[in-house]
Motif scaffolding. Structure first.
Motif, short mmCIF file in Angstrom:
data_model
loop_
_atom_site.label_atom_id
_atom_site.label_comp_id
_atom_site.label_asym_id
_atom_site.label_seq_id
_atom_site.Cartn_x
_atom_site.Cartn_y
_atom_site.Cartn_z
N LEU A 135 0.87 -1.17 0.00
CA LEU A 135 0.00 0.00 0.00
C LEU A 135 0.91 1.22 0.00
O LEU A 135 1.77 1.36 0.88
N SER A 137 1.82 5.09 0.40
CA SER A 137 1.39 6.28 1.12
C SER A 137 1.97 7.54 0.50
O SER A 137 1.87 8.63 1.06
N ILE A 151 -3.66 6.51 4.55
CA ILE A 151 -3.10 5.14 4.55
C ILE A 151 -3.53 4.33 5.78
O ILE A 151 -3.70 3.12 5.71
N LEU A 155 -5.09 0.72 5.44
CA LEU A 155 -4.39 -0.43 6.01
C LEU A 155 -5.34 -1.26 6.87
O LEU A 155 -5.39 -2.50 6.76
N ILE A 173 3.98 -1.07 3.74
CA ILE A 173 3.63 0.33 3.47
C ILE A 173 4.86 1.02 2.89
O ILE A 173 5.96 0.92 3.43
N LEU A 185 1.54 3.07 11.87
CA LEU A 185 1.39 2.01 10.85
C LEU A 185 1.50 0.63 11.49
O LEU A 185 0.74 -0.28 11.17
N ALA A 190 0.56 -2.95 10.00
CA ALA A 190 1.55 -3.11 8.92
C ALA A 190 2.52 -4.24 9.28
O ALA A 190 2.97 -4.34 10.42
#
Ligand code: DX5
Ligand code: ZN
Length: 215
Positions: A135, A137, A151, A155, A173, A185, A190
């Motif tokens: 993903l 950001s 994000i 997430l 990420i 995160l 993450a």
């Protein structure tokens, strides 16, 4: 704790090998290599030889991130390099399931990347074909860009979708990851923090990696 993937775009390009080894000694888990074509993004970065050469000096897995159009054309060039995973941007590929199958057929793990303006819901249809998800950001193309706070929700949503589908793959990420953004995160689930500038532009690569590992 998340794994740390050091993104070499932010290295001093005259000292890539040395700086990769410093990140490895400091505890980095993965080396992230962006491949850009000047078409999908306004930048050109590395080619297959760098990946093969890095394979000879580091024990870490090499994660190749295609930021380019027509990923199918680039796949054979990179399949022979010793890369462990190839991730391409979902919006750069009209037939992603076919491409993911080709990546696996080439003996590599397959990943998709989702840009900050694109919907994460699409992963529902891809979960059984991917081994990893990136993903983003920041917009693909450059290091050191401003971090998109959206994000965190994305997430969490990716985690939910995986739970609903009963298939969990590592979520990385990419973009604007620092000790500050990284903490949230990790809390949001993450698995991998991909960090370029905050590692390779830091005064000490070693300290920067250690800081991210400690989150
Ligand atoms: C951006 C790349 C990133 C980049 C991140 O297109 O995919 O991997 O290196 O750089 P930072 O960590 O500086 O935002
Ligand atoms: Zn990347």
């Amino acid at each position: 704790m998340a794994r740390v993937s050091a993104s070499i775009l932010a290295c001093d390009h005259t000292r890539i090998g040395e700086q990769v080894l410093e990140a490895e000694r400091a505890g980095a888990d993965i080396i992230h290599i962006d491949i850009m074509d000047g078409v999908y993004v306004e930048n050109v970065s590395f080619g297959p030889q760098l990946v093969s050469d890095l394979k000879k000096i580091t024990k870490l897995p090499l994660s190749v991130h295609f930021e380019l159009v027509r990923p199918e054309i680039f796949l054979p060039m990179f399949a022979r390099t010793g890369a462990d995973i190839v991730t391409f941007q979902l919006d750069a590929c009209p037939n992603p399931i076919h491409m993911l199958r080709e990546v696996r057929k080439a003996g590599l793990k397959a990943g998709v990347g989702i840009g900050p303006a694109y919907d994460v819901e699409n992963i529902k249809y891809l979960l059984h074909h991917i081994d990893g998800l990136i993903l983003m950001s920041v917009e693909p193309g450059y290091g050191g860009q401003p971090f998109e706070n959206s994000i965190y929700d994305k997430l969490r949503r990716a985690r939910e979708i995986m739970k609903e589908a009963g298939r969990r793959v590592p979520i990385s990420i990419d973009g604007g990851v620092t000790a500050v953004t990284g903490r949230g995160l990790v809390e949001a689930g993450a698995d991998v923090l991909i960090a370029g500038s905050s590692v390779f532009q830091a005064e000490s690569i070693t300290k920067a990696v250690e800081m991210l590992k400690a989150l």
